[in-house]
Design a protein around this motif. Sequence first.
Motif, PDB file in Angstrom:
ATOM      1  N   PRO A  58      45.042-103.007  68.220  1.00  0.00           N
ATOM      2  CA  PRO A  58      45.540-104.376  68.075  1.00  0.00           C
ATOM      3  C   PRO A  58      45.781-105.018  69.444  1.00  0.00           C
ATOM      4  CG  PRO A  58      46.663-102.928  66.564  1.00  0.00           C
ATOM      5  CD  PRO A  58      45.827-102.052  67.459  1.00  0.00           C
ATOM      6  N   LEU A  59      45.445-106.282  69.540  1.00  0.00           N
ATOM      7  CA  LEU A  59      45.553-107.118  70.729  1.00  0.00           C
ATOM      8  C   LEU A  59      44.501-106.798  71.788  1.00  0.00           C
ATOM      9  CD1 LEU A  59      49.419-107.457  71.139  1.00  0.00           C
ATOM     10  CD2 LEU A  59      47.840-108.917  69.883  1.00  0.00           C
ATOM     11  N   SER A  60      43.476-106.034  71.412  1.00  0.00           N
ATOM     12  CA  SER A  60      42.386-105.806  72.359  1.00  0.00           C
ATOM     13  C   SER A  60      41.455-107.015  72.350  1.00  0.00           C
ATOM     14  CB  SER A  60      41.630-104.518  72.034  1.00  0.00           C
ATOM     15  OG  SER A  60      41.038-104.592  70.760  1.00  0.00           O
ATOM     16  N   TYR A  61      40.788-107.218  73.462  1.00  0.00           N
ATOM     17  CA  TYR A  61      39.919-108.380  73.657  1.00  0.00           C
ATOM     18  C   TYR A  61      38.483-108.006  73.316  1.00  0.00           C
ATOM     19  CZ  TYR A  61      37.942-112.453  76.052  1.00  0.00           C
ATOM     20  OH  TYR A  61      37.276-113.619  76.362  1.00  0.00           O
ATOM     21  N   HIS A  62      37.840-108.830  72.508  1.00  0.00           N
ATOM     22  CA  HIS A  62      36.452-108.590  72.112  1.00  0.00           C
ATOM     23  C   HIS A  62      35.542-109.396  73.028  1.00  0.00           C
ATOM     24  CE1 HIS A  62      32.824-108.847  69.571  1.00  0.00           C
ATOM     25  NE2 HIS A  62      33.196-107.637  69.193  1.00  0.00           N
ATOM     26  N   GLN A  63      34.698-108.689  73.779  1.00  0.00           N
ATOM     27  CA  GLN A  63      33.850-109.344  74.780  1.00  0.00           C
ATOM     28  C   GLN A  63      32.892-110.373  74.183  1.00  0.00           C
ATOM     29  OE1 GLN A  63      33.967-109.121  78.103  1.00  0.00           O
ATOM     30  NE2 GLN A  63      35.657-107.681  78.018  1.00  0.00           N
ATOM     31  N   LYS A  66      35.011-113.292  72.413  1.00  0.00           N
ATOM     32  CA  LYS A  66      36.028-113.851  73.333  1.00  0.00           C
ATOM     33  C   LYS A  66      37.364-114.094  72.621  1.00  0.00           C
ATOM     34  CE  LYS A  66      32.953-114.482  76.687  1.00  0.00           C
ATOM     35  NZ  LYS A  66      32.416-113.234  77.127  1.00  0.00           N
ATOM     36  N   LYS A  67      37.656-113.262  71.607  1.00  0.00           N
ATOM     37  CA  LYS A  67      38.881-113.380  70.817  1.00  0.00           C
ATOM     38  C   LYS A  67      39.635-112.050  70.842  1.00  0.00           C
ATOM     39  CE  LYS A  67      37.287-117.329  69.071  1.00  0.00           C
ATOM     40  NZ  LYS A  67      36.730-118.109  70.100  1.00  0.00           N
ATOM     41  N   TYR A  68      40.895-112.094  70.417  1.00  0.00           N
ATOM     42  CA  TYR A  68      41.736-110.899  70.354  1.00  0.00           C
ATOM     43  C   TYR A  68      41.844-110.388  68.922  1.00  0.00           C
ATOM     44  CZ  TYR A  68      43.247-111.787  75.113  1.00  0.00           C
ATOM     45  OH  TYR A  68      43.270-111.979  76.467  1.00  0.00           O
ATOM     46  N   SER A  69      41.927-109.082  68.789  1.00  0.00           N
ATOM     47  CA  SER A  69      42.224-108.497  67.478  1.00  0.00           C
ATOM     48  C   SER A  69      43.741-108.499  67.318  1.00  0.00           C
ATOM     49  CB  SER A  69      41.682-107.071  67.389  1.00  0.00           C
ATOM     50  OG  SER A  69      42.345-106.240  68.325  1.00  0.00           O
ATOM     51  N   ASN A  87      44.311-116.721  72.778  1.00  0.00           N
ATOM     52  CA  ASN A  87      45.309-116.494  73.826  1.00  0.00           C
ATOM     53  C   ASN A  87      46.484-115.717  73.257  1.00  0.00           C
ATOM     54  OD1 ASN A  87      44.086-118.169  75.979  1.00  0.00           O
ATOM     55  ND2 ASN A  87      44.439-119.808  74.504  1.00  0.00           N
ATOM     56  N   LEU A  88      46.983-114.815  74.056  1.00  0.00           N
ATOM     57  CA  LEU A  88      48.176-114.053  73.650  1.00  0.00           C
ATOM     58  C   LEU A  88      49.416-114.772  74.161  1.00  0.00           C
ATOM     59  CD1 LEU A  88      47.078-110.416  74.546  1.00  0.00           C
ATOM     60  CD2 LEU A  88      46.916-111.574  72.344  1.00  0.00           C
ATOM     61  N   ASP A  89      50.457-114.770  73.332  1.00  0.00           N
ATOM     62  CA  ASP A  89      51.737-115.290  73.786  1.00  0.00           C
ATOM     63  C   ASP A  89      52.830-114.303  73.374  1.00  0.00           C
ATOM     64  OD1 ASP A  89      52.488-115.814  71.078  1.00  0.00           O
ATOM     65  OD2 ASP A  89      51.611-117.806  71.183  1.00  0.00           O
ATOM     66  N   LYS A  90      54.026-114.511  73.895  1.00  0.00           N
ATOM     67  CA  LYS A  90      55.127-113.572  73.635  1.00  0.00           C
ATOM     68  C   LYS A  90      55.447-113.465  72.148  1.00  0.00           C
ATOM     69  CE  LYS A  90      57.567-113.336  77.957  1.00  0.00           C
ATOM     70  NZ  LYS A  90      58.867-113.339  78.593  1.00  0.00           N
ATOM     71  N   ASN A  91      55.380-114.575  71.435  1.00  0.00           N
ATOM     72  CA  ASN A  91      55.678-114.572  70.009  1.00  0.00           C
ATOM     73  C   ASN A  91      54.714-113.657  69.252  1.00  0.00           C
ATOM     74  OD1 ASN A  91      57.096-115.521  67.614  1.00  0.00           O
ATOM     75  ND2 ASN A  91      55.213-116.650  67.176  1.00  0.00           N
ATOM     76  N   LEU A  92      53.425-113.809  69.509  1.00  0.00           N
ATOM     77  CA  LEU A  92      52.423-112.963  68.848  1.00  0.00           C
ATOM     78  C   LEU A  92      52.634-111.493  69.203  1.00  0.00           C
ATOM     79  CD1 LEU A  92      49.846-112.660  67.121  1.00  0.00           C
ATOM     80  CD2 LEU A  92      48.549-112.900  69.242  1.00  0.00           C
ATOM     81  N   ILE A  93      52.886-111.204  70.459  1.00  0.00           N
ATOM     82  CA  ILE A  93      53.108-109.819  70.885  1.00  0.00           C
ATOM     83  C   ILE A  93      54.337-109.243  70.193  1.00  0.00           C
ATOM     84  CG2 ILE A  93      53.698-108.354  72.855  1.00  0.00           C
ATOM     85  CD1 ILE A  93      51.876-110.286  74.537  1.00  0.00           C
ATOM     86  N   ASN A  94      55.399-110.011  70.113  1.00  0.00           N
ATOM     87  CA  ASN A  94      56.617-109.539  69.436  1.00  0.00           C
ATOM     88  C   ASN A  94      56.373-109.291  67.948  1.00  0.00           C
ATOM     89  OD1 ASN A  94      58.215-109.485  71.736  1.00  0.00           O
ATOM     90  ND2 ASN A  94      58.878-111.602  71.481  1.00  0.00           N
ATOM     91  N   ILE A  95      55.595-110.157  67.299  1.00  0.00           N
ATOM     92  CA  ILE A  95      55.250-109.961  65.887  1.00  0.00           C
ATOM     93  C   ILE A  95      54.456-108.671  65.724  1.00  0.00           C
ATOM     94  CG2 ILE A  95      53.828-110.837  63.983  1.00  0.00           C
ATOM     95  CD1 ILE A  95      54.667-113.697  64.930  1.00  0.00           C
ATOM     96  N   GLN A  96      53.509-108.417  66.626  1.00  0.00           N
ATOM     97  CA  GLN A  96      52.693-107.208  66.552  1.00  0.00           C
ATOM     98  C   GLN A  96      53.545-105.958  66.727  1.00  0.00           C
ATOM     99  OE1 GLN A  96      49.017-107.451  65.948  1.00  0.00           O
ATOM    100  NE2 GLN A  96      50.153-109.222  65.232  1.00  0.00           N
ATOM    101  N   ILE A  97      54.463-105.987  67.652  1.00  0.00           N
ATOM    102  CA  ILE A  97      55.372-104.846  67.871  1.00  0.00           C
ATOM    103  C   ILE A  97      56.216-104.603  66.631  1.00  0.00           C
ATOM    104  CG2 ILE A  97      57.406-104.075  69.171  1.00  0.00           C
ATOM    105  CD1 ILE A  97      56.126-105.530  71.624  1.00  0.00           C
TER     106      ILE A  97
END
Length: 119
Positions: A58-63, A66-69, A87-97
Amino acid sequence: MWILFNETLSRQEGYIILDQIIKQSSLKLDDSKFSLDKYPKSYKSTNNTDKGTGVKIPLSYHQKSKKYSYLFKIFNELNIDNLYIENLDKNLINIQIQLLQNYKKLSKKEIFEKLNLSN
């Protein structure tokens, strides 16, 4: 689709589970928008190891796209038109965690029973 386990699976067990999920699924994907990236791709490796090719986390970049999983909570609420994350932001990262911390990991026995497989 990600299934997290509380124990190690062999390549063969992973392949059997994936194969059965696909067989039992009624999921239809638009090939122009999606592709199925299987892991593991085969029951046995060509060099007779239990290792497979790398898998995106999760949150890896697809070459290519050009999007994130990313992980989402409820499949039925998935909006295909608003699926892509550029684009990744803190909110998305916190939701993923939070999703990963709260996820109930399965045992091999549980998933084999749910799929009516013998182990």
